[in-house]
Scaffold this motif. Structure first.
Motif, PDB file in Angstrom:
ATOM      1  N   ILE A   1       0.853  -1.191   0.000  1.00 19.84           N
ATOM      2  CA  ILE A   1       0.000   0.000   0.000  1.00 19.84           C
ATOM      3  C   ILE A   1       0.890   1.243   0.000  1.00 19.84           C
ATOM      4  O   ILE A   1       1.792   1.377   0.823  1.00 19.84           O
ATOM      5  N   ILE A   2       0.646   2.130  -0.959  1.00 19.78           N
ATOM      6  CA  ILE A   2       1.374   3.380  -1.030  1.00 19.78           C
ATOM      7  C   ILE A   2       0.514   4.467  -0.406  1.00 19.78           C
ATOM      8  O   ILE A   2      -0.645   4.635  -0.757  1.00 19.78           O
ATOM      9  N   TYR A   3       1.080   5.193   0.523  1.00 19.88           N
ATOM     10  CA  TYR A   3       0.343   6.280   1.157  1.00 19.88           C
ATOM     11  C   TYR A   3       0.733   7.594   0.493  1.00 19.88           C
ATOM     12  O   TYR A   3       1.817   8.114   0.705  1.00 19.88           O
ATOM     13  N   GLY A   4      -0.138   8.120  -0.335  1.00 22.23           N
ATOM     14  CA  GLY A   4       0.103   9.424  -0.938  1.00 22.23           C
ATOM     15  C   GLY A   4      -0.134  10.498   0.097  1.00 22.23           C
ATOM     16  O   GLY A   4      -1.093  10.441   0.857  1.00 22.23           O
ATOM     17  N   ARG A   5       0.720  11.491   0.138  1.00 20.90           N
ATOM     18  CA  ARG A   5       0.565  12.564   1.117  1.00 20.90           C
ATOM     19  C   ARG A   5      -0.470  13.572   0.641  1.00 20.90           C
ATOM     20  O   ARG A   5      -0.623  13.798  -0.551  1.00 20.90           O
ATOM     21  N   SER A   6      -1.152  14.197   1.594  1.00 16.90           N
ATOM     22  CA  SER A   6      -2.102  15.244   1.235  1.00 16.90           C
ATOM     23  C   SER A   6      -1.363  16.384   0.550  1.00 16.90           C
ATOM     24  O   SER A   6      -0.258  16.757   0.940  1.00 16.90           O
ATOM     25  N   LYS A   7      -1.966  16.939  -0.494  1.00 18.73           N
ATOM     26  CA  LYS A   7      -1.308  17.974  -1.282  1.00 18.73           C
ATOM     27  C   LYS A   7      -1.551  19.369  -0.711  1.00 18.73           C
ATOM     28  O   LYS A   7      -1.795  20.325  -1.424  1.00 18.73           O
ATOM     29  N   LEU A   8      -1.463  19.488   0.589  1.00 15.61           N
ATOM     30  CA  LEU A   8      -1.606  20.795   1.217  1.00 15.61           C
ATOM     31  C   LEU A   8      -0.309  21.567   1.006  1.00 15.61           C
ATOM     32  O   LEU A   8       0.745  21.184   1.491  1.00 15.61           O
ATOM     33  N   GLN A   9      -0.378  22.646   0.243  1.00 17.82           N
ATOM     34  CA  GLN A   9       0.832  23.369  -0.120  1.00 17.82           C
ATOM     35  C   GLN A   9       1.185  24.421   0.930  1.00 17.82           C
ATOM     36  O   GLN A   9       0.329  25.152   1.390  1.00 17.82           O
TER      37      GLN A   9
END
Length: 253
Positions: free
Chosen positions: A237-245
């Protein structure tokens, strides 16, 4: 000439609600005078942007509900990385309650109706605040053919010509409820049934804009901090990070 007035509407976040006839960006205006719970909205946004510089928000005057909400980091009790998903969840619940629309969340910051984008979210943090910029298509009768993703509006989906400002107060109420009444552990359970592409193989781009690498996998779920879980053929499982800039710090969470 830009004109500004303070709107007398219910804001559960407790801040003033500014309404501008025209702004380059509600996000940039919100940064210039941040107060917890403050809202900046406008009839015409001339330089609205998406997550990357080449993505822009296009709308004629009065066609969209366009605003930015400022929240002090000291006032929130949930992971800041969940802000984009919480905002998307609030939009979905609002559109379902008010218009009986069936919506999906395209991780992490788009709301879709029948595969077409009806709302977008941009979240940025810095200087002790997180700011949530929301654009909801309301009165558009059509869109350019060259958009990155096909778009739709409330008019195209419901045949109703809504006044964007009349939607602001009830949407703020839904945002407040989702931000402060859903605990972190309950967020995945709320979001996962609404995920666009759940169970399907999708491609996402992980990393800084312009440096992102494509990652493919089957959409599996949401982590407690807003991560996207992708199941690879290897089973990992790959955990993509939230794209909060965090543009002010030139970094991403």
């Amino acid at each position: 000439m830009n004109t500004m007035q303070l709107l007398k509407i219910d804001n559960p976040f407790g801040g003033a609600v500014e309404y501008h006839q025209s702004l380059g960006s509600t996000m940039d205006e919100a940064k210039s005078n941040s107060r917890h719970g403050a809202v900046v909205c406008c009839a015409l946004q001339t330089a609205g942007r998406g997550r990357t510089a080449e993505r822009r928000w296009f709308s004629k005057e009065g066609e969209s509900l366009t605003f930015t909400l400022s929240l002090a980091l000291s006032e929130i009790t949930f992971p800041v990385t969940t802000v984009p998903l919480r905002s998307a969840l609030a939009l979905v619940k609002f559109l379902e309650k008010r218009f009986s629309l069936v919506c999906k969340i395209k991780w992490p910051n788009d709301v879709l109706v029948e595969g077409r984008k009806i709302a977008g979210i941009l979240s940025e943090a810095g200087g002790g605040f997180v700011r949530v910029g929301i654009g909801l298509n309301c009165r558009q009768e059509g869109f350019p053919d060259d958009l990155r993703r096909p778009a739709t509006s409330l008019f195209l989906t419901t045949c109703r010509l809504e006044r964007p400002l009349e939607l602001l107060a009830p949407l703020l109420e839904e945002l407040y409820r989702v931000f402060f009444c859903i605990e972190g552990g309950g967020l995945p359970a709320e979001v996962e049934p609404l995920l666009y592409g759940l169970g399907e193989e999708m491609e996402y781009h992980e990393g800084r804009p312009g440096e992102a690498r494509p990652v493919r996998g089957r959409v599996y779920g949401i982590g407690p901090e807003g991560e996207l879980q992708l199941l690879r053929k290897s089973g990992k499982i790959i955990y993509g990070r939230s794209k909060l800039q965090l543009k002010e710090k030139q970094m991403e969470l």
